[in-house]
Design a protein around this motif. Structure first.
Motif, PDB file in Angstrom:
ATOM      1  N   PHE A  96       3.988   5.445  -5.847  1.00 65.60           N
ATOM      2  CA  PHE A  96       3.991   5.406  -7.303  1.00 65.60           C
ATOM      3  C   PHE A  96       2.829   6.212  -7.867  1.00 65.60           C
ATOM      4  CE2 PHE A  96       3.684   2.566 -11.294  1.00 65.60           C
ATOM      5  CZ  PHE A  96       4.645   3.315 -11.961  1.00 65.60           C
ATOM      6  N   MET A  97       1.674   6.100  -7.250  1.00 62.08           N
ATOM      7  CA  MET A  97       0.503   6.822  -7.743  1.00 62.08           C
ATOM      8  C   MET A  97       0.693   8.328  -7.624  1.00 62.08           C
ATOM      9  SD  MET A  97      -2.205   5.779  -9.208  1.00 62.08           S
ATOM     10  CE  MET A  97      -3.283   6.912 -10.107  1.00 62.08           C
ATOM     11  N   ALA A  98       1.412   8.750  -6.599  1.00 67.69           N
ATOM     12  CA  ALA A  98       1.650  10.184  -6.416  1.00 67.69           C
ATOM     13  C   ALA A  98       2.428  10.786  -7.581  1.00 67.69           C
ATOM     14  CB  ALA A  98       2.397  10.428  -5.103  1.00 67.69           C
ATOM     15  N   LEU A  99       3.277   9.987  -8.218  1.00 66.44           N
ATOM     16  CA  LEU A  99       4.020  10.479  -9.377  1.00 66.44           C
ATOM     17  C   LEU A  99       3.097  10.737 -10.562  1.00 66.44           C
ATOM     18  CD1 LEU A  99       7.121   8.082  -9.273  1.00 66.44           C
ATOM     19  CD2 LEU A  99       6.948  10.410  -8.365  1.00 66.44           C
ATOM     20  N   ALA A 113      -9.747 -14.817 -13.676  1.00 65.81           N
ATOM     21  CA  ALA A 113      -9.182 -15.305 -12.407  1.00 65.81           C
ATOM     22  C   ALA A 113      -7.675 -15.494 -12.513  1.00 65.81           C
ATOM     23  CB  ALA A 113      -9.854 -16.615 -12.008  1.00 65.81           C
ATOM     24  N   ASP A 114      -7.212 -15.912 -13.679  1.00 65.91           N
ATOM     25  CA  ASP A 114      -5.766 -16.059 -13.892  1.00 65.91           C
ATOM     26  C   ASP A 114      -5.074 -14.704 -13.810  1.00 65.91           C
ATOM     27  OD1 ASP A 114      -5.932 -18.832 -14.333  1.00 65.91           O
ATOM     28  OD2 ASP A 114      -6.356 -18.543 -16.461  1.00 65.91           O
ATOM     29  N   VAL A 115      -5.722 -13.664 -14.327  1.00 70.17           N
ATOM     30  CA  VAL A 115      -5.152 -12.316 -14.247  1.00 70.17           C
ATOM     31  C   VAL A 115      -4.985 -11.901 -12.790  1.00 70.17           C
ATOM     32  CG1 VAL A 115      -5.501  -9.885 -14.831  1.00 70.17           C
ATOM     33  CG2 VAL A 115      -6.086 -11.658 -16.502  1.00 70.17           C
ATOM     34  N   ALA A 116      -5.958 -12.241 -11.963  1.00 68.18           N
ATOM     35  CA  ALA A 116      -5.867 -11.918 -10.531  1.00 68.18           C
ATOM     36  C   ALA A 116      -4.661 -12.592  -9.895  1.00 68.18           C
ATOM     37  CB  ALA A 116      -7.151 -12.340  -9.821  1.00 68.18           C
ATOM     38  N   VAL A 117      -4.385 -13.827 -10.296  1.00 72.10           N
ATOM     39  CA  VAL A 117      -3.207 -14.543  -9.783  1.00 72.10           C
ATOM     40  C   VAL A 117      -1.927 -13.805 -10.171  1.00 72.10           C
ATOM     41  CG1 VAL A 117      -1.863 -16.681  -9.933  1.00 72.10           C
ATOM     42  CG2 VAL A 117      -4.351 -16.785  -9.725  1.00 72.10           C
ATOM     43  N   THR A 118      -1.886 -13.321 -11.409  1.00 72.08           N
ATOM     44  CA  THR A 118      -0.719 -12.566 -11.868  1.00 72.08           C
ATOM     45  C   THR A 118      -0.530 -11.298 -11.041  1.00 72.08           C
ATOM     46  OG1 THR A 118      -0.919 -13.403 -14.132  1.00 72.08           O
ATOM     47  CG2 THR A 118       0.298 -11.353 -13.844  1.00 72.08           C
ATOM     48  N   VAL A 119      -1.615 -10.600 -10.775  1.00 71.27           N
ATOM     49  CA  VAL A 119      -1.524  -9.373  -9.973  1.00 71.27           C
ATOM     50  C   VAL A 119      -1.025  -9.685  -8.567  1.00 71.27           C
ATOM     51  CG1 VAL A 119      -2.850  -7.488  -8.939  1.00 71.27           C
ATOM     52  CG2 VAL A 119      -3.262  -8.154 -11.319  1.00 71.27           C
ATOM     53  N   ASP A 120      -1.564 -10.712  -7.946  1.00 75.35           N
ATOM     54  CA  ASP A 120      -1.084 -11.108  -6.614  1.00 75.35           C
ATOM     55  C   ASP A 120       0.412 -11.432  -6.640  1.00 75.35           C
ATOM     56  OD1 ASP A 120      -3.235 -10.880  -4.830  1.00 75.35           O
ATOM     57  OD2 ASP A 120      -4.118 -12.760  -5.519  1.00 75.35           O
ATOM     58  N   SER A 121       0.843 -12.129  -7.679  1.00 75.35           N
ATOM     59  CA  SER A 121       2.256 -12.484  -7.808  1.00 75.35           C
ATOM     60  C   SER A 121       3.117 -11.245  -8.001  1.00 75.35           C
ATOM     61  CB  SER A 121       2.450 -13.455  -8.976  1.00 75.35           C
ATOM     62  OG  SER A 121       1.758 -14.665  -8.760  1.00 75.35           O
ATOM     63  N   ALA A 122       2.610 -10.277  -8.756  1.00 75.32           N
ATOM     64  CA  ALA A 122       3.355  -9.035  -8.969  1.00 75.32           C
ATOM     65  C   ALA A 122       3.534  -8.276  -7.656  1.00 75.32           C
ATOM     66  CB  ALA A 122       2.644  -8.170  -9.999  1.00 75.32           C
ATOM     67  N   VAL A 123       2.502  -8.259  -6.840  1.00 79.69           N
ATOM     68  CA  VAL A 123       2.609  -7.628  -5.517  1.00 79.69           C
ATOM     69  C   VAL A 123       3.667  -8.346  -4.690  1.00 79.69           C
ATOM     70  CG1 VAL A 123       1.408  -7.163  -3.356  1.00 79.69           C
ATOM     71  CG2 VAL A 123       0.239  -6.773  -5.535  1.00 79.69           C
ATOM     72  N   ALA A 124       3.622  -9.677  -4.701  1.00 83.43           N
ATOM     73  CA  ALA A 124       4.578 -10.461  -3.918  1.00 83.43           C
ATOM     74  C   ALA A 124       6.015 -10.246  -4.383  1.00 83.43           C
ATOM     75  CB  ALA A 124       4.223 -11.941  -4.005  1.00 83.43           C
ATOM     76  N   HIS A 125       6.193  -9.912  -5.664  1.00 79.07           N
ATOM     77  CA  HIS A 125       7.537  -9.656  -6.205  1.00 79.07           C
ATOM     78  C   HIS A 125       7.965  -8.204  -6.058  1.00 79.07           C
ATOM     79  CE1 HIS A 125       7.196 -13.658  -7.949  1.00 79.07           C
ATOM     80  NE2 HIS A 125       8.455 -13.585  -8.324  1.00 79.07           N
ATOM     81  N   GLY A 126       7.144  -7.385  -5.402  1.00 82.26           N
ATOM     82  CA  GLY A 126       7.541  -6.016  -5.093  1.00 82.26           C
ATOM     83  C   GLY A 126       7.324  -5.004  -6.191  1.00 82.26           C
ATOM     84  N   LEU A 127       6.505  -5.337  -7.212  1.00 86.93           N
ATOM     85  CA  LEU A 127       6.265  -4.369  -8.279  1.00 86.93           C
ATOM     86  C   LEU A 127       5.384  -3.234  -7.783  1.00 86.93           C
ATOM     87  CD1 LEU A 127       7.272  -6.886  -9.915  1.00 86.93           C
ATOM     88  CD2 LEU A 127       5.801  -6.068 -11.768  1.00 86.93           C
ATOM     89  N   VAL A 143      -8.093  -5.260 -10.719  1.00 87.88           N
ATOM     90  CA  VAL A 143      -8.281  -4.217  -9.699  1.00 87.88           C
ATOM     91  C   VAL A 143      -8.690  -4.836  -8.368  1.00 87.88           C
ATOM     92  CG1 VAL A 143      -9.710  -2.244  -9.052  1.00 87.88           C
ATOM     93  CG2 VAL A 143      -8.803  -2.423 -11.384  1.00 87.88           C
ATOM     94  N   ALA A 144      -9.580  -5.818  -8.425  1.00 89.42           N
ATOM     95  CA  ALA A 144     -10.024  -6.469  -7.192  1.00 89.42           C
ATOM     96  C   ALA A 144      -8.864  -7.159  -6.486  1.00 89.42           C
ATOM     97  CB  ALA A 144     -11.127  -7.475  -7.511  1.00 89.42           C
ATOM     98  N   ALA A 145      -7.973  -7.765  -7.264  1.00 87.53           N
ATOM     99  CA  ALA A 145      -6.810  -8.429  -6.673  1.00 87.53           C
ATOM    100  C   ALA A 145      -5.784  -7.428  -6.155  1.00 87.53           C
ATOM    101  CB  ALA A 145      -6.159  -9.354  -7.701  1.00 87.53           C
ATOM    102  N   ALA A 146      -5.695  -6.285  -6.826  1.00 85.37           N
ATOM    103  CA  ALA A 146      -4.674  -5.295  -6.469  1.00 85.37           C
ATOM    104  C   ALA A 146      -4.899  -4.717  -5.078  1.00 85.37           C
ATOM    105  CB  ALA A 146      -4.653  -4.180  -7.503  1.00 85.37           C
ATOM    106  N   LYS A 147      -6.143  -4.416  -4.738  1.00 87.25           N
ATOM    107  CA  LYS A 147      -6.488  -3.898  -3.402  1.00 87.25           C
ATOM    108  C   LYS A 147      -5.632  -2.695  -3.015  1.00 87.25           C
ATOM    109  CE  LYS A 147      -7.761  -8.559  -1.911  1.00 87.25           C
ATOM    110  NZ  LYS A 147      -7.411  -9.705  -1.027  1.00 87.25           N
ATOM    111  N   ARG A 148      -5.363  -1.849  -4.009  1.00 79.77           N
ATOM    112  CA  ARG A 148      -4.557  -0.642  -3.789  1.00 79.77           C
ATOM    113  C   ARG A 148      -3.177  -0.965  -3.219  1.00 79.77           C
ATOM    114  NH1 ARG A 148      -7.376   4.138  -4.315  1.00 79.77           N
ATOM    115  NH2 ARG A 148      -5.987   5.253  -2.912  1.00 79.77           N
ATOM    116  N   SER A 193       0.824  -1.206   0.000  1.00 77.71           N
ATOM    117  CA  SER A 193       0.000   0.000   0.000  1.00 77.71           C
ATOM    118  C   SER A 193       0.862   1.262   0.000  1.00 77.71           C
ATOM    119  CB  SER A 193      -0.938  -0.004   1.215  1.00 77.71           C
ATOM    120  OG  SER A 193      -0.208  -0.062   2.429  1.00 77.71           O
ATOM    121  N   GLU A 194       1.989   1.222   0.696  1.00 77.64           N
ATOM    122  CA  GLU A 194       2.896   2.385   0.695  1.00 77.64           C
ATOM    123  C   GLU A 194       3.520   2.578  -0.676  1.00 77.64           C
ATOM    124  OE1 GLU A 194       4.504   2.436   5.311  1.00 77.64           O
ATOM    125  OE2 GLU A 194       5.400   1.043   3.872  1.00 77.64           O
ATOM    126  N   LEU A 195       3.904   1.475  -1.325  1.00 77.69           N
ATOM    127  CA  LEU A 195       4.478   1.561  -2.665  1.00 77.69           C
ATOM    128  C   LEU A 195       3.445   2.065  -3.649  1.00 77.69           C
ATOM    129  CD1 LEU A 195       6.980   1.082  -4.374  1.00 77.69           C
ATOM    130  CD2 LEU A 195       6.296  -1.313  -4.631  1.00 77.69           C
TER     131      LEU A 195
END
Length: 273
Positions: free
Chosen positions: A10-13, A95-109, A139-144, A4-6
């Motif tokens: 990033f959004m502030a930019l 649903a597969d896209v949501a998995v990708t988003v979760d993985s991207a969060v876990a990898h620090g993107l 978006v649902a997976a991203a959870k800001r 959420s901090e990241l």
């Protein structure tokens, strides 16, 4: 830094008055050069990554894990927010896209791009409802926790339909996309129409409209909030390599060996975020 901090950083930019220029790296040294030049965020380029691996972009030729590891590396060595250019989200279903988003969060993107492409050259753009559903799932997976950029590739897939492009981008914004993106609108008038239609959601532009390359200042005046370069820096570097190869084949070693020194490369690699 938490997701959420990241996200907020990033959004502030994107929401500040001047927006940001976000060049795309393709390996560790290119990322470090961009960081050393003072850029505040970088993107991956699916096209440059695929080319560096000897593959063709847009055909699911690079795996999700390969791209995740690549993006994570760029963030780790630079300390910068990284936006992943993740094609269609690496999945058959929403649903597969949501998995990708979760993985991207876990990898620090810090950000992830989801296109309405299919990977099928005979039918390259997804149906409207499918495209919107995939962005909604992202978006649902991203959870800001990660900035979601929703992209339509109408223009670069031979579908010069401004109305449908705006319809898609507007729908993406309505389901919560943070940033919107339609590469290479035909002209500045079309770009302004897109920016106006989806305001206040930030718009990314790839280099410029298709008919002319504008300056950063000109794009900012048009209301663009993020400027990316896709594979352009990669092809610029490959152009220099091609010229060097031609010179070397002609016997000109001096012309073929200009550029930064390997000591400079070492300095960049020793750089601490």
């Amino acid at each position: 830094m938490s997701g959420s901090e990241l996200y907020e950083k990033f959004m502030a930019l994107h929401t500040r008055e001047e927006g940001l220029v976000m060049p795309n790296a393709w390996d560790g040294v290119s990322a470090l050069i961009l960081a050393d030049a003072g850029f505040e965020a970088i993107g991956t380029s699916s096209a440059a990554l695929a080319a560096a691996l000897g593959r063709i972009d847009g055909r699911h030729s690079v795996t999700r894990d390969e791209h995740l590891d690549h993006a994570q590396l760029l963030g780790r060595i630079t300390g910068l927010p990284v936006n992943g250019d993740f094609e269609d989200g690496y999945g058959v279903t929403a649903a597969d896209v949501a998995v990708t988003v979760d993985s991207a969060v876990a990898h620090g993107l810090a950000g992830i791009g989801i296109e309405d492409t299919t990977g099928n050259p005979d039918d390259p753009i997804r149906d409207f409802d499918d495209a919107v559903d995939r962005v909604r799932s992202a978006v649902a997976a991203a959870k800001r926790r990660i900035v979601v950029t929703a992209r339509t590739d109408n223009f670069i897939q031979g579908r010069p339909d401004l109305d449908d492009t705006i319809r898609r981008l507007t729908a993406f914004a309505e389901v919560g996309a943070d940033v919107l993106y339609a590469p290479f609108p035909p002209d500045l008038e079309s770009l302004v129409a897109i920016v106006t239609a989806v305001a206040p959601t930030p718009v990314n532009v790839l280099i410029s409209p298709a008919d002319q390359v504008l300056t950063v200042s000109e794009l900012q005046k048009a209301g663009v909030k993020r400027i990316s370069l896709g594979p352009a820096l990669y092809t610029h570097a490959m152009g220099a390599l091609e010229r060097a190869a031609v010179a070397l084949k002609a016997g000109d070693i001096a012309s073929a060996t200009t550029g930064i020194s390997f000591d400079r490369v070492g300095e960049l690699l020793a750089r601490k975020p």
